[in-house]
Design a protein around this motif. Structure first.
Motif, PDB file in Angstrom:
ATOM      1  N   GLU A   1       0.818  -1.208   0.000  1.00  0.00           N
ATOM      2  CA  GLU A   1       0.000   0.000   0.000  1.00  0.00           C
ATOM      3  C   GLU A   1       0.857   1.264   0.000  1.00  0.00           C
ATOM      4  OE1 GLU A   1      -2.516  -0.685   3.368  1.00  0.00           O
ATOM      5  OE2 GLU A   1      -3.944  -1.873   2.172  1.00  0.00           O
ATOM      6  N   ALA A   2       1.966   1.258   0.738  1.00  0.00           N
ATOM      7  CA  ALA A   2       2.852   2.426   0.774  1.00  0.00           C
ATOM      8  C   ALA A   2       3.502   2.648  -0.592  1.00  0.00           C
ATOM      9  CB  ALA A   2       3.916   2.247   1.853  1.00  0.00           C
ATOM     10  N   ALA A   3       3.930   1.567  -1.240  1.00  0.00           N
ATOM     11  CA  ALA A   3       4.543   1.687  -2.566  1.00  0.00           C
ATOM     12  C   ALA A   3       3.514   2.162  -3.593  1.00  0.00           C
ATOM     13  CB  ALA A   3       5.143   0.352  -2.996  1.00  0.00           C
ATOM     14  N   GLN A   4       2.319   1.612  -3.541  1.00  0.00           N
ATOM     15  CA  GLN A   4       1.279   2.036  -4.474  1.00  0.00           C
ATOM     16  C   GLN A   4       0.913   3.502  -4.251  1.00  0.00           C
ATOM     17  OE1 GLN A   4      -1.569  -1.086  -3.597  1.00  0.00           O
ATOM     18  NE2 GLN A   4      -1.147  -2.087  -5.560  1.00  0.00           N
ATOM     19  N   ALA A   5       0.868   3.938  -3.012  1.00  0.00           N
ATOM     20  CA  ALA A   5       0.553   5.339  -2.708  1.00  0.00           C
ATOM     21  C   ALA A   5       1.641   6.265  -3.245  1.00  0.00           C
ATOM     22  CB  ALA A   5       0.387   5.531  -1.205  1.00  0.00           C
ATOM     23  N   TYR A   6       2.882   5.828  -3.144  1.00  0.00           N
ATOM     24  CA  TYR A   6       4.001   6.617  -3.673  1.00  0.00           C
ATOM     25  C   TYR A   6       3.821   6.873  -5.172  1.00  0.00           C
ATOM     26  CZ  TYR A   6       8.686   7.710  -5.332  1.00  0.00           C
ATOM     27  OH  TYR A   6       9.759   8.295  -5.957  1.00  0.00           O
ATOM     28  N   PHE A   7       3.501   5.807  -5.913  1.00  0.00           N
ATOM     29  CA  PHE A   7       3.331   5.964  -7.354  1.00  0.00           C
ATOM     30  C   PHE A   7       2.024   6.666  -7.720  1.00  0.00           C
ATOM     31  CE2 PHE A   7       6.601   2.658  -7.321  1.00  0.00           C
ATOM     32  CZ  PHE A   7       7.525   3.286  -8.137  1.00  0.00           C
ATOM     33  N   LYS A   8       0.984   6.437  -6.938  1.00  0.00           N
ATOM     34  CA  LYS A   8      -0.292   7.121  -7.205  1.00  0.00           C
ATOM     35  C   LYS A   8      -0.116   8.634  -7.065  1.00  0.00           C
ATOM     36  CE  LYS A   8      -5.151   7.152  -6.145  1.00  0.00           C
ATOM     37  NZ  LYS A   8      -6.250   6.445  -5.526  1.00  0.00           N
ATOM     38  N   ALA A   9       0.696   9.057  -6.114  1.00  0.00           N
ATOM     39  CA  ALA A   9       0.959  10.483  -5.932  1.00  0.00           C
ATOM     40  C   ALA A   9       1.652  11.086  -7.154  1.00  0.00           C
ATOM     41  CB  ALA A   9       1.804  10.712  -4.689  1.00  0.00           C
ATOM     42  N   GLN A  10       2.312  10.230  -7.938  1.00  0.00           N
ATOM     43  CA  GLN A  10       2.977  10.672  -9.168  1.00  0.00           C
ATOM     44  C   GLN A  10       2.108  10.395 -10.397  1.00  0.00           C
ATOM     45  OE1 GLN A  10       7.125   9.406  -9.399  1.00  0.00           O
ATOM     46  NE2 GLN A  10       6.992   8.905  -7.230  1.00  0.00           N
ATOM     47  N   ASP A  11       0.871   9.966 -10.162  1.00  0.00           N
ATOM     48  CA  ASP A  11      -0.077   9.638 -11.225  1.00  0.00           C
ATOM     49  C   ASP A  11       0.420   8.488 -12.102  1.00  0.00           C
ATOM     50  OD1 ASP A  11      -2.609  10.010 -12.272  1.00  0.00           O
ATOM     51  OD2 ASP A  11      -1.883  11.325 -13.871  1.00  0.00           O
ATOM     52  N   VAL A  12       1.053   7.492 -11.469  1.00  0.00           N
ATOM     53  CA  VAL A  12       1.545   6.301 -12.171  1.00  0.00           C
ATOM     54  C   VAL A  12       0.728   5.105 -11.683  1.00  0.00           C
ATOM     55  CG1 VAL A  12       3.524   4.767 -12.508  1.00  0.00           C
ATOM     56  CG2 VAL A  12       3.870   7.247 -12.404  1.00  0.00           C
ATOM     57  N   THR A  13       0.135   4.372 -12.601  1.00  0.00           N
ATOM     58  CA  THR A  13      -0.646   3.191 -12.268  1.00  0.00           C
ATOM     59  C   THR A  13       0.286   2.008 -12.031  1.00  0.00           C
ATOM     60  OG1 THR A  13      -2.440   4.008 -13.650  1.00  0.00           O
ATOM     61  CG2 THR A  13      -2.514   1.684 -13.065  1.00  0.00           C
ATOM     62  N   THR A  14      -0.055   1.183 -11.037  1.00  0.00           N
ATOM     63  CA  THR A  14       0.757   0.005 -10.710  1.00  0.00           C
ATOM     64  C   THR A  14      -0.060  -1.265 -10.882  1.00  0.00           C
ATOM     65  OG1 THR A  14       0.149   0.152  -8.372  1.00  0.00           O
ATOM     66  CG2 THR A  14       2.176   1.277  -9.054  1.00  0.00           C
ATOM     67  N   TYR A  15       0.658  -2.371 -11.127  1.00  0.00           N
ATOM     68  CA  TYR A  15       0.047  -3.684 -11.311  1.00  0.00           C
ATOM     69  C   TYR A  15       0.946  -4.742 -10.674  1.00  0.00           C
ATOM     70  CZ  TYR A  15      -2.060  -1.044 -15.149  1.00  0.00           C
ATOM     71  OH  TYR A  15      -2.695  -0.093 -15.887  1.00  0.00           O
ATOM     72  N   GLN A  16       0.424  -5.928 -10.527  1.00  0.00           N
ATOM     73  CA  GLN A  16       1.170  -7.154 -10.237  1.00  0.00           C
ATOM     74  C   GLN A  16       2.178  -7.042  -9.096  1.00  0.00           C
ATOM     75  OE1 GLN A  16       2.803  -8.155 -14.081  1.00  0.00           O
ATOM     76  NE2 GLN A  16       0.918  -9.166 -14.702  1.00  0.00           N
ATOM     77  N   TRP A  17       1.706  -6.912  -7.896  1.00  0.00           N
ATOM     78  CA  TRP A  17       2.538  -6.935  -6.706  1.00  0.00           C
ATOM     79  C   TRP A  17       2.893  -8.376  -6.364  1.00  0.00           C
ATOM     80  CZ3 TRP A  17       5.368  -4.410  -3.264  1.00  0.00           C
ATOM     81  CH2 TRP A  17       5.528  -4.924  -1.982  1.00  0.00           C
ATOM     82  N   SER A  18       4.148  -8.622  -6.091  1.00  0.00           N
ATOM     83  CA  SER A  18       4.571  -9.916  -5.547  1.00  0.00           C
ATOM     84  C   SER A  18       5.588  -9.622  -4.460  1.00  0.00           C
ATOM     85  CB  SER A  18       5.165 -10.817  -6.626  1.00  0.00           C
ATOM     86  OG  SER A  18       6.339 -10.243  -7.157  1.00  0.00           O
ATOM     87  N   ALA A  19       5.614 -10.464  -3.431  1.00  0.00           N
ATOM     88  CA  ALA A  19       6.509 -10.174  -2.307  1.00  0.00           C
ATOM     89  C   ALA A  19       6.839 -11.428  -1.525  1.00  0.00           C
ATOM     90  CB  ALA A  19       5.861  -9.156  -1.381  1.00  0.00           C
ATOM     91  N   SER A  20       7.938 -11.353  -0.824  1.00  0.00           N
ATOM     92  CA  SER A  20       8.312 -12.370   0.159  1.00  0.00           C
ATOM     93  C   SER A  20       8.658 -11.630   1.448  1.00  0.00           C
ATOM     94  CB  SER A  20       9.497 -13.195  -0.337  1.00  0.00           C
ATOM     95  OG  SER A  20      10.634 -12.369  -0.504  1.00  0.00           O
ATOM     96  N   HIS A  21       8.607 -12.338   2.539  1.00  0.00           N
ATOM     97  CA  HIS A  21       8.918 -11.710   3.825  1.00  0.00           C
ATOM     98  C   HIS A  21       9.838 -12.615   4.623  1.00  0.00           C
ATOM     99  CE1 HIS A  21       6.034 -14.424   5.791  1.00  0.00           C
ATOM    100  NE2 HIS A  21       5.234 -14.166   4.757  1.00  0.00           N
ATOM    101  N   LYS A  22      10.610 -12.004   5.523  1.00  0.00           N
ATOM    102  CA  LYS A  22      11.543 -12.759   6.360  1.00  0.00           C
ATOM    103  C   LYS A  22      11.884 -11.930   7.582  1.00  0.00           C
ATOM    104  CE  LYS A  22      15.415 -10.954   3.742  1.00  0.00           C
ATOM    105  NZ  LYS A  22      16.350 -11.198   2.686  1.00  0.00           N
TER     106      LYS A  22
END
Length: 99
Positions: free
Chosen positions: A37-58
């Motif tokens: 959500e933080a990454a998507q908000a960063y790009f939304k503030a720049q009017d850039v659409t995002t797709y396909q989030w994938s992640a791992s955690h540790k």
């Protein structure tokens, strides 16, 4: 009128709810959604659409990590990293975006 009032009451936060940024994080898996959500908000503030989030955690010691990837509207992938100390409040999460 009663439908409107009941809808407003249903949408209002319960008085006992903790604000999200005050939630204490003890497991890396709990960082995945806020990191996205933080990454998507960063790009939304720049009017850039995002797709396909994938992640791992540790976790490593007392630090919790999320390593993710987000595709931008131009087809470019960016790497996203988030980290926080175990037991810290979510509001202190660090976000790093690398092209």
């Amino acid at each position: 009128m009663s439908l409107l009032l009941s809808t407003l009451l249903a949408l209002a936060p319960a008085p006992h709810e903790i604000p999200r940024e005050q939630v204490i994080v003890r497991e890396a898996s709990l960082l995945v959604v806020p990191c996205r959500e933080a990454a998507q908000a960063y790009f939304k503030a720049q009017d850039v659409t995002t797709y396909q989030w994938s992640a791992s955690h540790k976790s490593r010691g007392n630090t919790l990590f999320v390593d993710g990837r987000l595709r931008l509207e131009d087809g470019k992938d960016v790497r996203v990293s988030c980290w926080i100390a175990r037991g810290a409040r979510l509001g202190s999460m660090t976000l790093e975006i690398r092209a």
